[in-house]
Design a protein around this motif. Structure first.
Motif, PDB file in Angstrom:
ATOM      1  N   CYS A   1       0.853  -1.182   0.000  1.00 26.43           N
ATOM      2  CA  CYS A   1       0.000   0.000   0.000  1.00 26.43           C
ATOM      3  C   CYS A   1       0.898   1.244   0.000  1.00 26.43           C
ATOM      4  CB  CYS A   1      -0.885  -0.003   1.246  1.00 26.43           C
ATOM      5  SG  CYS A   1      -1.812   1.530   1.494  1.00 26.43           S
TER       6      CYS A   1
ATOM      7  N   LYS B   1       0.357   4.212   0.938  1.00 27.25           N
ATOM      8  CA  LYS B   1       0.149   5.128   2.053  1.00 27.25           C
ATOM      9  C   LYS B   1       0.719   4.629   3.371  1.00 27.25           C
ATOM     10  CE  LYS B   1      -3.357   8.246   3.764  1.00 27.25           C
ATOM     11  NZ  LYS B   1      -4.746   8.678   3.598  1.00 27.25           N
ATOM     12  N   CYS B   2       0.548   3.315   3.660  1.00 24.88           N
ATOM     13  CA  CYS B   2       1.010   2.802   4.957  1.00 24.88           C
ATOM     14  C   CYS B   2       2.078   1.719   4.856  1.00 24.88           C
ATOM     15  CB  CYS B   2      -0.172   2.264   5.767  1.00 24.88           C
ATOM     16  SG  CYS B   2      -0.918   0.771   5.083  1.00 24.88           S
TER      17      CYS B   2
ATOM     18  N   GLN C   1       1.772  -1.408   4.762  1.00 28.67           N
ATOM     19  CA  GLN C   1       1.500  -2.511   5.682  1.00 28.67           C
ATOM     20  C   GLN C   1       0.987  -3.778   5.019  1.00 28.67           C
ATOM     21  OE1 GLN C   1       2.329  -2.462   8.992  1.00 28.67           O
ATOM     22  NE2 GLN C   1       3.258  -0.529   8.460  1.00 28.67           N
TER      23      GLN C   1
ATOM     24  N   CYS D   1      -7.083  -0.822   1.371  1.00 28.95           N
ATOM     25  CA  CYS D   1      -6.128  -1.313   2.363  1.00 28.95           C
ATOM     26  C   CYS D   1      -6.866  -1.577   3.676  1.00 28.95           C
ATOM     27  CB  CYS D   1      -5.021  -0.280   2.568  1.00 28.95           C
ATOM     28  SG  CYS D   1      -3.807  -0.758   3.816  1.00 28.95           S
TER      29      CYS D   1
ATOM     30  N   HIS E   1      -5.482  -1.834   6.512  1.00 29.68           N
ATOM     31  CA  HIS E   1      -4.785  -1.149   7.602  1.00 29.68           C
ATOM     32  C   HIS E   1      -5.141   0.332   7.661  1.00 29.68           C
ATOM     33  CE1 HIS E   1      -1.302   0.747   9.651  1.00 29.68           C
ATOM     34  NE2 HIS E   1      -1.475  -0.282  10.468  1.00 29.68           N
ATOM     35  N   CYS E   2      -5.000   1.035   6.541  1.00 31.52           N
ATOM     36  CA  CYS E   2      -5.228   2.488   6.549  1.00 31.52           C
ATOM     37  C   CYS E   2      -6.518   2.903   5.849  1.00 31.52           C
ATOM     38  CB  CYS E   2      -4.050   3.221   5.914  1.00 31.52           C
ATOM     39  SG  CYS E   2      -3.887   2.973   4.129  1.00 31.52           S
TER      40      CYS E   2
ATOM     41  N   TYR F   1       3.573   8.290   1.171  1.00 36.06           N
ATOM     42  CA  TYR F   1       3.678   7.525   2.410  1.00 36.06           C
ATOM     43  C   TYR F   1       3.342   8.413   3.597  1.00 36.06           C
ATOM     44  CZ  TYR F   1       5.833   4.723   6.112  1.00 36.06           C
ATOM     45  OH  TYR F   1       6.067   4.005   7.239  1.00 36.06           O
ATOM     46  N   ASP F   2       2.579   7.887   4.542  1.00 36.82           N
ATOM     47  CA  ASP F   2       2.205   8.610   5.749  1.00 36.82           C
ATOM     48  C   ASP F   2       2.850   7.920   6.933  1.00 36.82           C
ATOM     49  OD1 ASP F   2       1.032  10.014   7.814  1.00 36.82           O
ATOM     50  OD2 ASP F   2      -1.030   9.668   7.157  1.00 36.82           O
TER      51      ASP F   2
ATOM     52  N   LEU G   1       0.776   6.528  10.007  1.00 38.87           N
ATOM     53  CA  LEU G   1       0.011   5.283   9.867  1.00 38.87           C
ATOM     54  C   LEU G   1       0.863   4.050  10.151  1.00 38.87           C
ATOM     55  CD1 LEU G   1      -2.039   6.072   6.664  1.00 38.87           C
ATOM     56  CD2 LEU G   1      -2.853   5.993   9.014  1.00 38.87           C
TER      57      LEU G   1
ATOM     58  N   LYS H   1       0.634   2.802  13.866  1.00 37.36           N
ATOM     59  CA  LYS H   1      -0.647   2.291  14.387  1.00 37.36           C
ATOM     60  C   LYS H   1      -0.690   0.791  14.340  1.00 37.36           C
ATOM     61  CE  LYS H   1      -3.385   6.322  13.379  1.00 37.36           C
ATOM     62  NZ  LYS H   1      -4.531   6.853  12.677  1.00 37.36           N
TER      63      LYS H   1
END
Length: 127
Positions: A16, A18-19, A21, A43, A45-46, A120-121, A124, A127
């Protein structure tokens, strides 16, 4: 360079964007042909929705063309310069390479395309 948090990590693992994961594809192995082109909706996760808009991945066709050219060029260089193959054998090696790597090229182009738009964040990942 290939650590979590980098675009290259997401592109080459299919994670993903963004996260980082989970894998965007339902099966990590691109050579399980019955599932090679199946993507998750979002996703877990996020919550990032992978199909940002209808026909979002049509743009990845342009990326796919460039990635295919890179694979074909690599096949040419290896067969012509390393193995000193004839031009006919070089042509056949390019065709075989492109056919063998269709699932990989498909996935790379989609992950490159979505990574152009999603960053990418870091928050996140914790978490």
């Amino acid at each position: 360079m290939f650590k979590k948090g980098s675009k290259l990590y997401s592109v080459f693992t299919g994670a993903c964007p963004k996260c980082h994961q989970e894998c965007m594809f339902t099966n990590k192995n691109p050579y399980v042909l019955s599932e090679a082109f199946n993507m998750r909706e979002k996703c877990s996760h996020c919550g990032l929705k992978y199909r940002i808009e209808p026909s979002f991945f049509y743009g990845s066709m342009y990326i796919s063309y460039a990635v295919g050219i890179a694979f074909a060029t690599a096949a040419f260089v290896i067969s012509f310069f390393v193995f000193k193959a004839s031009i006919h054998a070089v042509f056949i090696s390019i065709i075989i390479t492109l056919l063998a790597f269709v699932p990989v090229i498909f996935r790379l182009s989609r992950t490159i395309w979505i990574n152009l738009f999603i960053s990418y964040d870091k928050t996140l990942a914790k978490k």
